[in-house]
Design a protein around this motif. Structure first.
Motif, PDB file in Angstrom:
ATOM      1  N   ALA A 188       0.737  -1.221  -0.166  1.00  0.00           N
ATOM      2  CA  ALA A 188       0.108  -0.153   0.044  1.00  0.00           C
ATOM      3  C   ALA A 188       0.872   1.136  -0.078  1.00  0.00           C
ATOM      4  CB  ALA A 188      -0.867  -0.165   1.011  1.00  0.00           C
ATOM      5  N   GLU A 189       1.939   1.189   0.741  1.00  0.00           N
ATOM      6  CA  GLU A 189       2.686   2.423   0.711  1.00  0.00           C
ATOM      7  C   GLU A 189       3.442   2.639  -0.389  1.00  0.00           C
ATOM      8  OE1 GLU A 189       3.499   4.862   3.326  1.00  0.00           O
ATOM      9  OE2 GLU A 189       2.772   3.955   4.825  1.00  0.00           O
ATOM     10  N   LEU A 190       3.985   1.671  -1.205  1.00  0.00           N
ATOM     11  CA  LEU A 190       4.736   1.758  -2.277  1.00  0.00           C
ATOM     12  C   LEU A 190       3.817   2.273  -3.477  1.00  0.00           C
ATOM     13  CD1 LEU A 190       7.412  -0.931  -2.084  1.00  0.00           C
ATOM     14  CD2 LEU A 190       7.636   1.396  -1.848  1.00  0.00           C
ATOM     15  N   ALA A 191       2.551   1.762  -3.524  1.00  0.00           N
ATOM     16  CA  ALA A 191       1.532   2.088  -4.360  1.00  0.00           C
ATOM     17  C   ALA A 191       1.101   3.587  -4.123  1.00  0.00           C
ATOM     18  CB  ALA A 191       0.257   1.204  -4.165  1.00  0.00           C
ATOM     19  N   ARG A 192       1.209   4.121  -2.984  1.00  0.00           N
ATOM     20  CA  ARG A 192       0.740   5.227  -2.714  1.00  0.00           C
ATOM     21  C   ARG A 192       1.811   6.242  -3.251  1.00  0.00           C
ATOM     22  NH1 ARG A 192       1.011   7.825   3.546  1.00  0.00           N
ATOM     23  NH2 ARG A 192      -0.590   9.319   3.186  1.00  0.00           N
ATOM     24  N   CYS A 193       3.087   5.933  -3.173  1.00  0.00           N
ATOM     25  CA  CYS A 193       4.263   6.750  -3.489  1.00  0.00           C
ATOM     26  C   CYS A 193       4.254   6.779  -5.074  1.00  0.00           C
ATOM     27  CB  CYS A 193       5.601   5.689  -3.475  1.00  0.00           C
ATOM     28  SG  CYS A 193       6.015   5.886  -1.541  1.00  0.00           S
ATOM     29  N   TRP A 194       3.841   5.596  -5.861  1.00  0.00           N
ATOM     30  CA  TRP A 194       3.567   5.367  -7.106  1.00  0.00           C
ATOM     31  C   TRP A 194       2.530   6.329  -7.824  1.00  0.00           C
ATOM     32  CZ3 TRP A 194       0.014   3.902 -11.178  1.00  0.00           C
ATOM     33  CH2 TRP A 194       0.487   3.571 -12.169  1.00  0.00           C
ATOM     34  N   LEU A 195       1.560   6.714  -6.798  1.00  0.00           N
ATOM     35  CA  LEU A 195       0.457   7.557  -7.219  1.00  0.00           C
ATOM     36  C   LEU A 195       0.611   8.955  -7.074  1.00  0.00           C
ATOM     37  CD1 LEU A 195      -2.567   5.486  -5.824  1.00  0.00           C
ATOM     38  CD2 LEU A 195      -2.234   5.807  -8.176  1.00  0.00           C
ATOM     39  N   MET A 196       1.652   9.261  -6.110  1.00  0.00           N
ATOM     40  CA  MET A 196       2.221  10.413  -5.739  1.00  0.00           C
ATOM     41  C   MET A 196       3.301  11.086  -6.719  1.00  0.00           C
ATOM     42  SD  MET A 196       2.231  10.863  -1.784  1.00  0.00           S
ATOM     43  CE  MET A 196       1.009  10.909  -0.732  1.00  0.00           C
ATOM     44  N   ASP A 197       2.755  10.904  -8.025  1.00  0.00           N
ATOM     45  CA  ASP A 197       3.786  11.080  -9.295  1.00  0.00           C
ATOM     46  C   ASP A 197       4.238  12.664  -9.628  1.00  0.00           C
ATOM     47  OD1 ASP A 197       1.495  11.595 -10.204  1.00  0.00           O
ATOM     48  OD2 ASP A 197       1.447  10.184 -11.875  1.00  0.00           O
ATOM     49  N   ASP A 198       3.677  13.312  -8.919  1.00  0.00           N
ATOM     50  CA  ASP A 198       4.135  14.869  -9.120  1.00  0.00           C
ATOM     51  C   ASP A 198       4.229  15.378  -7.919  1.00  0.00           C
ATOM     52  OD1 ASP A 198       1.549  15.722  -8.367  1.00  0.00           O
ATOM     53  OD2 ASP A 198       0.538  15.043 -10.362  1.00  0.00           O
ATOM     54  N   SER A 199       4.635  16.865  -7.943  1.00  0.00           N
ATOM     55  CA  SER A 199       5.058  17.570  -7.057  1.00  0.00           C
ATOM     56  C   SER A 199       3.885  18.243  -6.227  1.00  0.00           C
ATOM     57  CB  SER A 199       5.804  18.685  -7.344  1.00  0.00           C
ATOM     58  OG  SER A 199       5.239  19.525  -8.241  1.00  0.00           O
ATOM     59  N   ASP A 200       2.790  17.916  -6.757  1.00  0.00           N
ATOM     60  CA  ASP A 200       1.534  18.530  -6.150  1.00  0.00           C
ATOM     61  C   ASP A 200       1.086  17.612  -5.317  1.00  0.00           C
ATOM     62  OD1 ASP A 200       1.247  20.592  -7.983  1.00  0.00           O
ATOM     63  OD2 ASP A 200      -0.250  19.594  -9.247  1.00  0.00           O
ATOM     64  N   ASN A 201       1.494  16.192  -5.182  1.00  0.00           N
ATOM     65  CA  ASN A 201       1.050  15.257  -4.175  1.00  0.00           C
ATOM     66  C   ASN A 201       1.929  14.848  -3.287  1.00  0.00           C
ATOM     67  OD1 ASN A 201      -1.537  14.945  -5.368  1.00  0.00           O
ATOM     68  ND2 ASN A 201      -0.928  13.580  -7.090  1.00  0.00           N
ATOM     69  N   ALA A 202       3.578  14.775  -3.425  1.00  0.00           N
ATOM     70  CA  ALA A 202       4.319  14.376  -3.066  1.00  0.00           C
ATOM     71  C   ALA A 202       4.756  15.131  -1.938  1.00  0.00           C
ATOM     72  CB  ALA A 202       5.446  13.914  -3.792  1.00  0.00           C
ATOM     73  N   THR A 203       5.007  14.421  -0.497  1.00  0.00           N
ATOM     74  CA  THR A 203       5.474  15.531   0.510  1.00  0.00           C
ATOM     75  C   THR A 203       6.658  14.709   1.030  1.00  0.00           C
ATOM     76  OG1 THR A 203       4.276  13.972   1.996  1.00  0.00           O
ATOM     77  CG2 THR A 203       2.964  15.970   1.042  1.00  0.00           C
ATOM     78  N   ASP A 204       7.494  15.470   1.979  1.00  0.00           N
ATOM     79  CA  ASP A 204       8.837  15.010   2.556  1.00  0.00           C
ATOM     80  C   ASP A 204       8.193  13.802   3.364  1.00  0.00           C
ATOM     81  OD1 ASP A 204      10.087  17.049   1.264  1.00  0.00           O
ATOM     82  OD2 ASP A 204      10.510  18.311   3.146  1.00  0.00           O
ATOM     83  N   LEU A 205       7.265  13.745   4.087  1.00  0.00           N
ATOM     84  CA  LEU A 205       6.887  12.553   4.836  1.00  0.00           C
ATOM     85  C   LEU A 205       6.725  11.525   4.092  1.00  0.00           C
ATOM     86  CD1 LEU A 205       6.034  11.454   7.725  1.00  0.00           C
ATOM     87  CD2 LEU A 205       4.086  12.587   7.251  1.00  0.00           C
TER      88      LEU A 205
END
Length: 178
Positions: free
Chosen positions: A106-123
């Protein structure tokens, strides 16, 4: 040939991260996905799905396809690490239940979905790296994914010892001030 499976289902993904976040990450460019549609599709709510028109069904089907693709991609990544550790795949449901593989998937899929700077966070990036580091440790056999026969506890205790072990230090403290 066996069917590729993931360690985490779309429903489990929603349970872990919430429908609101999943909807945000799965939005199309027009931002037309509704949270209730996604929940209805994943939960097989036929009554709600029956109220959607063809264009809405295309949107929600696309979102679910993207979530499934993220779960499959991350499961493929996990399986690569597990194979390099010498584990026979696929793992049984009992073996998977003994591990944090569902969370990792689930965590790695979440990373895959956060594929742009609008979604990705440092945490989120830190959590992804923690999962990858754990998988690297498994592949390098620094960490065991599953308990081995040597890890099994004996059926009965045959001997109990108590007391102090021998020490190289002087136990006479009378010459020291308190």
């Amino acid at each position: 040939m066996s069917t590729l499976t993931t360690y985490c289902s779309p429903a489990e993904y929603l349970d872990q991260f919430g429908a609101g976040e999943a909807t945000m990450l799965l939005q199309d460019e027009q931002r037309t996905l509704e949270q209730s549609w996604l929940v209805a599709l994943i939960g097989n709510d036929h009554a709600t799905l029956a109220t959607l028109d063809a264009s809405q069904l295309v949107v929600v089907d696309g979102a679910l396809a993207r979530l499934n693709r993220a779960l499959i991609e991350s499961a493929n990544l996990i399986n690569g690490y597990l194979r390099s550790a010498g584990l026979a795949l696929p793992l049984s449901a009992d073996q998977i239940a003994q591990t944090p593989l569902k969370t990792c998937n689930a965590e790695l899929a979440r990373c895959w979905l956060m594929d742009d700077s609008d979604n990705a966070t440092d945490l989120s990036e830190k959590r992804c790296e923690q999962q990858r580091a754990w998988l690297r440790d498994i592949s390098m056999r620094r960490v065991a994914l599953l308990p081995t026969q040597n890890d099994a506890q004996p059926n009965g205790v045959t001997e109990v010892r108590s007391g102090r072990s021998a020490s190289r230090f002087d136990t006479d403290w009378s010459g020291y001030p308190l």
